[in-house]
Design a protein around this motif. Sequence first.
Motif, PDB file in Angstrom:
ATOM      1  N   ALA A   1     140.259  42.535  80.760  1.00  0.00           N
ATOM      2  CA  ALA A   1     141.021  41.594  81.576  1.00  0.00           C
ATOM      3  C   ALA A   1     141.885  40.675  80.714  1.00  0.00           C
ATOM      4  O   ALA A   1     143.007  40.326  81.095  1.00  0.00           O
ATOM      5  N   ALA A   2     141.380  40.289  79.551  1.00  0.00           N
ATOM      6  CA  ALA A   2     142.102  39.361  78.693  1.00  0.00           C
ATOM      7  C   ALA A   2     143.253  40.029  77.944  1.00  0.00           C
ATOM      8  O   ALA A   2     144.257  39.370  77.636  1.00  0.00           O
ATOM      9  N   THR A   3     143.126  41.317  77.655  1.00  0.00           N
ATOM     10  CA  THR A   3     144.119  41.998  76.818  1.00  0.00           C
ATOM     11  C   THR A   3     145.007  42.966  77.577  1.00  0.00           C
ATOM     12  O   THR A   3     146.074  43.340  77.086  1.00  0.00           O
ATOM     13  N   GLY A   4     144.557  43.396  78.751  1.00  0.00           N
ATOM     14  CA  GLY A   4     145.294  44.423  79.476  1.00  0.00           C
ATOM     15  C   GLY A   4     144.945  45.827  79.037  1.00  0.00           C
ATOM     16  O   GLY A   4     145.352  46.804  79.674  1.00  0.00           O
ATOM     17  N   ASN A   5     144.201  45.971  77.939  1.00  0.00           N
ATOM     18  CA  ASN A   5     143.760  47.287  77.509  1.00  0.00           C
ATOM     19  C   ASN A   5     142.700  47.819  78.468  1.00  0.00           C
ATOM     20  O   ASN A   5     141.967  47.053  79.093  1.00  0.00           O
ATOM     21  N   THR A   6     142.607  49.124  78.576  1.00  0.00           N
ATOM     22  CA  THR A   6     141.552  49.745  79.368  1.00  0.00           C
ATOM     23  C   THR A   6     140.565  50.427  78.436  1.00  0.00           C
ATOM     24  O   THR A   6     140.915  50.824  77.319  1.00  0.00           O
ATOM     25  N   LEU A   7     139.323  50.554  78.902  1.00  0.00           N
ATOM     26  CA  LEU A   7     138.253  51.122  78.089  1.00  0.00           C
ATOM     27  C   LEU A   7     137.726  52.384  78.749  1.00  0.00           C
ATOM     28  O   LEU A   7     137.216  52.351  79.866  1.00  0.00           O
ATOM     29  N   ASP A   8     137.880  53.496  78.052  1.00  0.00           N
ATOM     30  CA  ASP A   8     137.309  54.771  78.493  1.00  0.00           C
ATOM     31  C   ASP A   8     136.016  54.956  77.717  1.00  0.00           C
ATOM     32  O   ASP A   8     136.042  55.147  76.492  1.00  0.00           O
ATOM     33  N   THR A   9     134.884  54.866  78.403  1.00  0.00           N
ATOM     34  CA  THR A   9     133.590  54.763  77.728  1.00  0.00           C
ATOM     35  C   THR A   9     132.757  56.023  77.892  1.00  0.00           C
ATOM     36  O   THR A   9     132.619  56.554  78.998  1.00  0.00           O
ATOM     37  N   THR A  10     132.187  56.477  76.774  1.00  0.00           N
ATOM     38  CA  THR A  10     131.282  57.620  76.756  1.00  0.00           C
ATOM     39  C   THR A  10     129.943  57.166  76.204  1.00  0.00           C
ATOM     40  O   THR A  10     129.890  56.478  75.182  1.00  0.00           O
ATOM     41  N   LEU A  11     128.849  57.542  76.884  1.00  0.00           N
ATOM     42  CA  LEU A  11     127.513  57.184  76.430  1.00  0.00           C
ATOM     43  C   LEU A  11     126.886  58.345  75.663  1.00  0.00           C
ATOM     44  O   LEU A  11     127.076  59.511  76.023  1.00  0.00           O
ATOM     45  N   GLY A  12     126.128  58.020  74.629  1.00  0.00           N
ATOM     46  CA  GLY A  12     125.437  59.067  73.875  1.00  0.00           C
ATOM     47  C   GLY A  12     124.507  58.467  72.844  1.00  0.00           C
ATOM     48  O   GLY A  12     124.704  57.319  72.413  1.00  0.00           O
ATOM     49  N   PRO A  13     123.475  59.218  72.432  1.00  0.00           N
ATOM     50  CA  PRO A  13     122.556  58.717  71.403  1.00  0.00           C
ATOM     51  C   PRO A  13     123.257  58.504  70.067  1.00  0.00           C
ATOM     52  O   PRO A  13     124.278  59.121  69.773  1.00  0.00           O
ATOM     53  N   SER A  14     122.675  57.632  69.256  1.00  0.00           N
ATOM     54  CA  SER A  14     123.237  57.345  67.937  1.00  0.00           C
ATOM     55  C   SER A  14     123.018  58.479  66.950  1.00  0.00           C
ATOM     56  O   SER A  14     123.725  58.559  65.933  1.00  0.00           O
ATOM     57  N   MET A  15     122.045  59.316  67.230  1.00  0.00           N
ATOM     58  CA  MET A  15     121.684  60.356  66.270  1.00  0.00           C
ATOM     59  C   MET A  15     121.137  61.562  67.024  1.00  0.00           C
ATOM     60  O   MET A  15     120.972  61.525  68.240  1.00  0.00           O
ATOM     61  N   GLY A  16     120.852  62.628  66.282  1.00  0.00           N
ATOM     62  CA  GLY A  16     120.263  63.809  66.892  1.00  0.00           C
ATOM     63  C   GLY A  16     121.261  64.945  67.025  1.00  0.00           C
ATOM     64  O   GLY A  16     122.447  64.813  66.733  1.00  0.00           O
ATOM     65  N   LYS A  17     120.748  66.075  67.475  1.00  0.00           N
ATOM     66  CA  LYS A  17     121.545  67.297  67.560  1.00  0.00           C
ATOM     67  C   LYS A  17     122.002  67.617  68.978  1.00  0.00           C
ATOM     68  O   LYS A  17     122.639  68.651  69.200  1.00  0.00           O
ATOM     69  N   SER A  18     121.677  66.767  69.952  1.00  0.00           N
ATOM     70  CA  SER A  18     122.103  67.040  71.320  1.00  0.00           C
ATOM     71  C   SER A  18     123.624  66.946  71.405  1.00  0.00           C
ATOM     72  O   SER A  18     124.252  66.189  70.661  1.00  0.00           O
ATOM     73  N   PRO A  19     124.256  67.716  72.300  1.00  0.00           N
ATOM     74  CA  PRO A  19     125.714  67.672  72.416  1.00  0.00           C
ATOM     75  C   PRO A  19     126.252  66.293  72.749  1.00  0.00           C
ATOM     76  O   PRO A  19     127.405  65.982  72.437  1.00  0.00           O
ATOM     77  N   GLU A  20     125.406  65.453  73.398  1.00  0.00           N
ATOM     78  CA  GLU A  20     125.844  64.115  73.798  1.00  0.00           C
ATOM     79  C   GLU A  20     125.827  63.105  72.656  1.00  0.00           C
ATOM     80  O   GLU A  20     126.426  62.034  72.773  1.00  0.00           O
ATOM     81  N   ALA A  21     125.131  63.407  71.563  1.00  0.00           N
ATOM     82  CA  ALA A  21     124.993  62.456  70.459  1.00  0.00           C
ATOM     83  C   ALA A  21     126.360  62.118  69.861  1.00  0.00           C
ATOM     84  O   ALA A  21     127.232  62.987  69.727  1.00  0.00           O
TER      85      ALA A  21
ATOM     86  N   LYS B   1      97.338  60.998  74.738  1.00  0.00           N
ATOM     87  CA  LYS B   1      97.862  60.419  75.981  1.00  0.00           C
ATOM     88  C   LYS B   1      99.229  59.767  75.814  1.00  0.00           C
ATOM     89  O   LYS B   1      99.751  59.169  76.755  1.00  0.00           O
ATOM     90  N   ALA B   2      99.813  59.868  74.620  1.00  0.00           N
ATOM     91  CA  ALA B   2     101.120  59.265  74.350  1.00  0.00           C
ATOM     92  C   ALA B   2     102.171  60.358  74.216  1.00  0.00           C
ATOM     93  O   ALA B   2     101.931  61.398  73.611  1.00  0.00           O
ATOM     94  N   LYS B   3     103.347  60.113  74.786  1.00  0.00           N
ATOM     95  CA  LYS B   3     104.397  61.139  74.765  1.00  0.00           C
ATOM     96  C   LYS B   3     105.768  60.510  74.572  1.00  0.00           C
ATOM     97  O   LYS B   3     106.086  59.477  75.148  1.00  0.00           O
ATOM     98  N   MET B   4     106.574  61.186  73.765  1.00  0.00           N
ATOM     99  CA  MET B   4     107.977  60.805  73.592  1.00  0.00           C
ATOM    100  C   MET B   4     108.776  61.342  74.771  1.00  0.00           C
ATOM    101  O   MET B   4     108.708  62.528  75.098  1.00  0.00           O
ATOM    102  N   VAL B   5     109.526  60.462  75.412  1.00  0.00           N
ATOM    103  CA  VAL B   5     110.305  60.832  76.599  1.00  0.00           C
ATOM    104  C   VAL B   5     111.773  60.987  76.194  1.00  0.00           C
ATOM    105  O   VAL B   5     112.404  60.014  75.781  1.00  0.00           O
ATOM    106  N   PRO B   6     112.343  62.194  76.292  1.00  0.00           N
ATOM    107  CA  PRO B   6     113.729  62.389  75.867  1.00  0.00           C
ATOM    108  C   PRO B   6     114.748  62.004  76.929  1.00  0.00           C
ATOM    109  O   PRO B   6     114.493  62.111  78.127  1.00  0.00           O
ATOM    110  N   ARG B   7     115.875  61.508  76.472  1.00  0.00           N
ATOM    111  CA  ARG B   7     117.119  61.328  77.241  1.00  0.00           C
ATOM    112  C   ARG B   7     117.100  60.222  78.293  1.00  0.00           C
ATOM    113  O   ARG B   7     118.062  59.489  78.418  1.00  0.00           O
ATOM    114  N   ILE B   8     116.034  60.091  79.075  1.00  0.00           N
ATOM    115  CA  ILE B   8     116.046  59.126  80.177  1.00  0.00           C
ATOM    116  C   ILE B   8     115.340  57.830  79.767  1.00  0.00           C
ATOM    117  O   ILE B   8     114.513  57.823  78.845  1.00  0.00           O
TER     118      ILE B   8
END
Length: 260
Positions: free
Chosen positions: A49-69, A169-176
């Motif tokens: 709003a302050a600059t007039g620029n628009t932001l096209d945002t993509t979400l993804g993990p910081s690391m890893g081999k998934s295509p979204e990273a 009884k402990a599990k790593m939950v991916p992606r969500i």
Amino acid sequence: MKSPLLKLIALALAASTTLAAHAHAEELHVMTSGGFTAAYRQLGPKFAAATGNTLDTTLGPSMGKSPEAIPQRLARGEPADVVIMVGYALDDLIRDGKVRADSRVELADSRIGMVVRDGAPKPDIASIDGLKQTLLHAKSIAYSDSASGVYIERELFKRLGVEEQVAPKAKMVPRIPVASVVANGEYEIGFQQVSELLPVKGATFVGKIPESVQSVTRYAAGIPVGAQHPEEAKALLNYLASPGAQAEVQATGLDSVPAR
């Protein structure tokens, strides 16, 4: 007092300046990982709003081999003007020549917290013994597949001396989000960075784990080599790290970077 004519001229000049700035507005491609996303979603629209620029945002993990990273996206040549991610993962991209070293900006610190399902009792995890007893008595434990989860799985359980008891009884939950599987009753308790726990409805935030066993994740941002709009990108980074942005940063569960 300004005359009506002078006021009109001043307003016209201000309007023309604003229109000129917006006429040169750009679309910035931003890649951001989970921990800073809640703060970015509050701050990004204000910058736009302050600059007039628009932001096209993509979400993804910081690391890893998934295509979204984020590293995988950059490797495929996806356009990016700004990347926001775990600091040490950003440093890897800088070493690999993917992100400009002189563009690195530190944004916030993220600490690990715990949630239970809405309506469930809130255990006391303020002390080491309280956290240890909570883990031992929980029927099921979820943690993320990000930096916080790696720390929990490889270090925290060992440091507390409960690795053998909690492993089944402990599990790593991916992606969500971890809080989502606590909210739906799949797991009794869940651990993740606080900023990723707070936005999820149906789960109650219990608190941060004790500082003596805490793992602090620093979030940082940079400008990829070959960014199309480096000047506008730098302005966005400066804004996200500015003193004026810290109220929003802290409201999302992050901690401001300590002053040096």
